[in-house]
Design a protein around this motif. Structure first.
Motif, PDB file in Angstrom:
ATOM      1  N   MET A 284      12.660  60.543  53.791  1.00  0.00           N
ATOM      2  CA  MET A 284      12.920  60.173  52.394  1.00  0.00           C
ATOM      3  C   MET A 284      14.313  59.592  52.211  1.00  0.00           C
ATOM      4  N   ARG A 285      14.351  58.358  51.732  1.00  0.00           N
ATOM      5  CA  ARG A 285      15.625  57.706  51.396  1.00  0.00           C
ATOM      6  C   ARG A 285      15.597  57.406  49.908  1.00  0.00           C
ATOM      7  N   ILE A 286      16.578  57.875  49.216  1.00  0.00           N
ATOM      8  CA  ILE A 286      16.575  57.692  47.770  1.00  0.00           C
ATOM      9  C   ILE A 286      17.992  57.408  47.275  1.00  0.00           C
ATOM     10  N   ASP A 287      18.057  56.632  46.242  1.00  0.00           N
ATOM     11  CA  ASP A 287      19.340  56.283  45.603  1.00  0.00           C
ATOM     12  C   ASP A 287      19.616  57.227  44.436  1.00  0.00           C
ATOM     13  N   LEU A 288      20.870  57.589  44.276  1.00  0.00           N
ATOM     14  CA  LEU A 288      21.283  58.314  43.064  1.00  0.00           C
ATOM     15  C   LEU A 288      22.206  57.390  42.279  1.00  0.00           C
ATOM     16  N   ASN A 289      21.792  57.092  41.044  1.00  0.00           N
ATOM     17  CA  ASN A 289      22.678  56.207  40.286  1.00  0.00           C
ATOM     18  C   ASN A 289      22.967  56.760  38.897  1.00  0.00           C
ATOM     19  N   ALA A 290      23.917  56.109  38.221  1.00  0.00           N
ATOM     20  CA  ALA A 290      24.305  56.529  36.872  1.00  0.00           C
ATOM     21  C   ALA A 290      24.938  55.344  36.160  1.00  0.00           C
ATOM     22  N   ASP A 291      24.971  55.445  34.839  1.00  0.00           N
ATOM     23  CA  ASP A 291      25.603  54.417  34.011  1.00  0.00           C
ATOM     24  C   ASP A 291      27.070  54.773  33.852  1.00  0.00           C
ATOM     25  N   LEU A 292      27.943  53.933  34.359  1.00  0.00           N
ATOM     26  CA  LEU A 292      29.388  54.221  34.297  1.00  0.00           C
ATOM     27  C   LEU A 292      30.124  53.170  33.460  1.00  0.00           C
ATOM     28  N   GLY A 293      31.394  53.467  33.207  1.00  0.00           N
ATOM     29  CA  GLY A 293      32.244  52.505  32.488  1.00  0.00           C
ATOM     30  C   GLY A 293      31.815  52.333  31.050  1.00  0.00           C
ATOM     31  N   GLU A 294      31.290  53.390  30.444  1.00  0.00           N
ATOM     32  CA  GLU A 294      30.780  53.269  29.072  1.00  0.00           C
ATOM     33  C   GLU A 294      31.823  53.619  28.017  1.00  0.00           C
ATOM     34  N   GLY A 295      33.080  53.481  28.341  1.00  0.00           N
ATOM     35  CA  GLY A 295      34.115  53.579  27.320  1.00  0.00           C
ATOM     36  C   GLY A 295      34.319  52.236  26.645  1.00  0.00           C
ATOM     37  N   PHE A 296      35.288  52.199  25.772  1.00  0.00           N
ATOM     38  CA  PHE A 296      35.662  50.941  25.104  1.00  0.00           C
ATOM     39  C   PHE A 296      37.072  51.122  24.570  1.00  0.00           C
ATOM     40  N   GLY A 297      37.960  50.197  24.894  1.00  0.00           N
ATOM     41  CA  GLY A 297      39.352  50.315  24.447  1.00  0.00           C
ATOM     42  C   GLY A 297      39.884  51.701  24.745  1.00  0.00           C
ATOM     43  N   PRO A 298      40.333  52.441  23.729  1.00  0.00           N
ATOM     44  CA  PRO A 298      40.950  53.755  23.980  1.00  0.00           C
ATOM     45  C   PRO A 298      39.928  54.869  24.172  1.00  0.00           C
ATOM     46  N   TRP A 299      38.649  54.576  23.973  1.00  0.00           N
ATOM     47  CA  TRP A 299      37.632  55.628  23.982  1.00  0.00           C
ATOM     48  C   TRP A 299      36.960  55.743  25.351  1.00  0.00           C
ATOM     49  N   ARG A 300      36.684  56.969  25.744  1.00  0.00           N
ATOM     50  CA  ARG A 300      35.985  57.205  27.005  1.00  0.00           C
ATOM     51  C   ARG A 300      34.654  57.888  26.744  1.00  0.00           C
ATOM     52  N   MET A 301      33.731  57.776  27.715  1.00  0.00           N
ATOM     53  CA  MET A 301      32.451  58.464  27.620  1.00  0.00           C
ATOM     54  C   MET A 301      32.030  58.903  29.017  1.00  0.00           C
ATOM     55  N   GLY A 302      31.817  60.184  29.167  1.00  0.00           N
ATOM     56  CA  GLY A 302      31.316  60.680  30.446  1.00  0.00           C
ATOM     57  C   GLY A 302      32.425  60.868  31.473  1.00  0.00           C
ATOM     58  N   GLU A 303      32.086  61.635  32.505  1.00  0.00           N
ATOM     59  CA  GLU A 303      33.048  61.981  33.558  1.00  0.00           C
ATOM     60  C   GLU A 303      32.792  61.095  34.762  1.00  0.00           C
ATOM     61  N   ASP A 304      33.205  59.831  34.652  1.00  0.00           N
ATOM     62  CA  ASP A 304      32.909  58.864  35.700  1.00  0.00           C
ATOM     63  C   ASP A 304      33.453  59.299  37.054  1.00  0.00           C
ATOM     64  N   GLU A 305      34.683  59.751  37.065  1.00  0.00           N
ATOM     65  CA  GLU A 305      35.335  60.046  38.354  1.00  0.00           C
ATOM     66  C   GLU A 305      34.576  61.154  39.100  1.00  0.00           C
ATOM     67  N   ALA A 306      34.195  62.193  38.359  1.00  0.00           N
ATOM     68  CA  ALA A 306      33.468  63.293  38.993  1.00  0.00           C
ATOM     69  C   ALA A 306      32.089  62.831  39.469  1.00  0.00           C
ATOM     70  N   LEU A 307      31.436  62.024  38.660  1.00  0.00           N
ATOM     71  CA  LEU A 307      30.098  61.536  39.030  1.00  0.00           C
ATOM     72  C   LEU A 307      30.125  60.694  40.298  1.00  0.00           C
ATOM     73  N   LEU A 308      31.209  59.935  40.476  1.00  0.00           N
ATOM     74  CA  LEU A 308      31.283  59.053  41.640  1.00  0.00           C
ATOM     75  C   LEU A 308      31.181  59.825  42.951  1.00  0.00           C
ATOM     76  N   GLY A 309      31.498  61.115  42.925  1.00  0.00           N
ATOM     77  CA  GLY A 309      31.363  61.915  44.138  1.00  0.00           C
ATOM     78  C   GLY A 309      29.925  62.286  44.455  1.00  0.00           C
ATOM     79  N   VAL A 310      29.023  62.017  43.550  1.00  0.00           N
ATOM     80  CA  VAL A 310      27.618  62.401  43.718  1.00  0.00           C
ATOM     81  C   VAL A 310      26.717  61.180  43.936  1.00  0.00           C
ATOM     82  N   LEU A 311      27.108  60.045  43.405  1.00  0.00           N
ATOM     83  CA  LEU A 311      26.255  58.853  43.338  1.00  0.00           C
ATOM     84  C   LEU A 311      26.201  58.044  44.627  1.00  0.00           C
ATOM     85  N   SER A 312      25.202  57.194  44.722  1.00  0.00           N
ATOM     86  CA  SER A 312      25.247  56.125  45.724  1.00  0.00           C
ATOM     87  C   SER A 312      25.364  54.745  45.053  1.00  0.00           C
ATOM     88  N   SER A 313      24.953  54.636  43.791  1.00  0.00           N
ATOM     89  CA  SER A 313      25.049  53.352  43.076  1.00  0.00           C
ATOM     90  C   SER A 313      25.441  53.593  41.623  1.00  0.00           C
TER      91      SER A 313
END
Lengths: 254, 254, 254, 254
Positions: free
Chosen positions: D1-30
């Protein structure tokens, strides 16, 4: 001692939030509400005004550059007539939302780079303040200490309320030290509280350069963006009340 | 016969202009001014209001979707509370600019896809019209014939003025034929003028399907985007005055 | 003599148009296409690129401040890293549209207040030009004469093409006289044509201060916003061809 | 079994952030990176791409409606040619930023209301997917299960990767249950993990209506907006690896 406690609220945009507005509303007497140019959108504005109304907190328009993505923190080289129109538009928008909520708008203040520019240069303060006076001469202009804005307001017959930014360093001319300079923002909460105390008791700020600067104060600007900031806001309020002072909305100061 | 002649003005944005506003102002009695959501910006709004004021033309808010790039012509699936807030915001912005110019805003109308949606569906007309009533129950709602909008306005105690779009085809239910359909826009100026005449004399529109539809008319919507459109606008005014009618601003109709 | 004739195209937005792009395409060899930040939107960009491709005209990215309403003519105080990202984004967007049309993007230029700032200050030119080099070191930077931009490009290994703005006054350092100054824009078409002639024959511009300034020229910037401007564009082309010169796209200059 | 783990990142805007991108990057492949239309701005995009690159995570363009304030969650009635241009623009912008970072963009996916519309209607999927193919036929289209998108991709010669939204309910046709319906989003983390397990072992989803639906899976979509979501993401990865599966980026699936 009668003093106003205010804060900048409604600084979210679309799905994004900023600061703990609801918690802060329990501490404040007045709120500056973003008008959709540097932050805020119609629904956030309406919800912020309703929440303030429910807590007996007065609302004013927090007017900024047309630059949501930059949060109004980047100076934009706009001509005087365009700046004036941008101010009128935002005042009208918030006044309209307040009116639809059965509320009146009592004051206004300038946000970020627009506020800093106006505070420092009479040629910018003049058209901005004149725009406020043309819109509604009964509005209070809430501003950090600035000869340019205070002079313009006096000339236009507008009342001002000087608000103290307890966590920001001041130069000897009463202007804020720009954010890009080191030590322009004071992060130590004990130091911030000490500055509030000194201002309330002696009417004095210790400047960036280390001098004691007498400063009129009608209002203190609070923040709610961290747990520490909220605790500090509450501590400032307790301090005032412990000293027998009264926290009153900006319109009831005079 | 007392009838209003109105048009959508201030539909430029930044450096771009649309239509011959200045020339049209010599023909109109009322103007619907874009509020910065589908067109217009603060300075264009201010200049448009000043120009109208100078010519004795009344101003109202032309309220649209938040979609400058699409000119408010693309339906956006927004929730009722957000739609209502968007209406209030725009009404406030234009009212503020009118107030700063020493003018009062007398009316409002819905633009483009927002107007078409409200005209066709009571579930959209209701929150939009209620937002108008909460903002100012003395505002007139200027609308093309629509049971949904007229019913909502009546329920909220708002007066309506029915405006006739002489160059647009109507269905038998009084709604406009969508622009994407062939022959929805009538380009032949003689035909347009004939439709105005028939409405003024017999109170009747010949529908897209070829039936005679009785229609109340308080106002006629004119355009100024081409030389032909301007000539037509002037011809309509002459026609009314030649028949002994009076062109009056929308607020003086009743 | 081999020289490029270029112009800024695709400067509409949504329903608004600016300039006679189609007519100009018959005169040009290269076009600078607005990328949706100071003007242009995805569909306008695609149509502009297709139209250029059909006429054998090369396309480049015309990169500006994120300020549609101000048409990129107001300086915005942005930090270097944000300026660089804004450049990369716009280059990518236009390159993507060109690629989807089976076309390659050959060059880029900076628009309005961003271009003026970069031309005058090395601290701005450096991050902007480095962003271009990181994106694609084979792109040509088309710029009015500027030591700051030319030096930065040379350091990054990027080729430049110096374009002459025939209707703009120059200072002795080769920089454009700002638009807000009187006589910064030359409206007399005969005078404009005379300036082109002098540059082509003697390699010289007469400055705002009245001196003869030697200037390298690879390209001449034309306009198509009025009938007069279009005639002038055609006259410039005839002038070059009559003198035995060849009009070639910017990528074929060297 | 080969599978990709992905997530939607970079969903901030200007001064606002959304989600823990940095932490997620340790889990994802895409990662699917917002392109400035429904979220994200040039600097956020660049930082997101650089952070992904540093962690060996592949980047793709997350393409949405031009509606930052609405986060791309409101359907906008746009014409096919405009939709196609909007897709191309966003692909180009992210590809440009990836290129400037020395990275290649490997895939794309459609966001929010645009993705739902395309998944449900072939007349929308077709122009969108064709725009992807014209831009770069080697890009993978990452999509939740949709006959419309899969058919369009096959016709255009594009590869697809089917991603599983473990916390979203599915209808029997493989489409997502709209967010506005009750129980469309599964908040119980144990249930979410059970759904992942069932899919990995049996290739089956239990639908909103309670049926077992066979579903192809190449990838699982993770979230990082809460501490619970992050824990869940890590649990999913552990689950796969414990079962002897390999987490691989989307481009290495086939």
């Amino acid at each position: 001692m009668r003093i106003d406690l205010n804060a900048d609220l409604g600084e979210g945009f679309g799905p994004w939030r900023m600061g703990e507005d609801e918690a802060l509303l329990g501490v404040l007497s007045s709120a500056n509400v973003a008008c959709g140019f540097h932050a805020g959108d119609p629904l956030i504005m309406e919800r912020t005004v309703r929440a303030a109304l429910a807590r007996g907190v007065e609302v004013g328009a927090h007017v900024g550059f047309p630059d949501i993505q930059g949060f109004g923190r980047r100076r934009m080289d706009m001509a005087s007539d365009e700046l004036a129109a941008v101010v009128t538009y935002q005042l009208g928008a918030l006044a309209g939302i307040a009116r639809a909520c059965g509320h009146a708008m009592t004051h206004m203040s300038f946000h970020g780079a627009l506020g800093n520019w106006a505070a420092a240069e009479a040629s910018i303060a003049d058209p901005l303040v004149e725009a406020v006076a043309r819109f509604d001469p009964s509005l209070l202009v809430v501003t950090s200490s600035s000869r340019a804005i205070e002079t313009a307001a006096q000339r236009c017959g507008l009342r001002t309320a000087i608000t103290f930014l307890a966590d920001r360093a001041y130069h000897g001319d009463g202007l804020l030290v720009p954010r890009r300079l080191a030590r322009s923002v004071i992060h130590d909460e004990r130091e911030v509280l000490d500055r509030v105390r000194l201002l309330l008791t002696d009417g004095v700020v210790v400047t960036y350069e280390g001098e004691r600067l007498p400063m009129r104060t009608d209002s203190i600007l609070l923040h709610g963006d961290t747990a520490g900031a909220l605790d500090l806001a509450r501590a400032v309020r307790r301090e005032i009340e412990a000293a027998g002072g009264a926290v009153v909305p900006v319109s009831q100061l005079a």
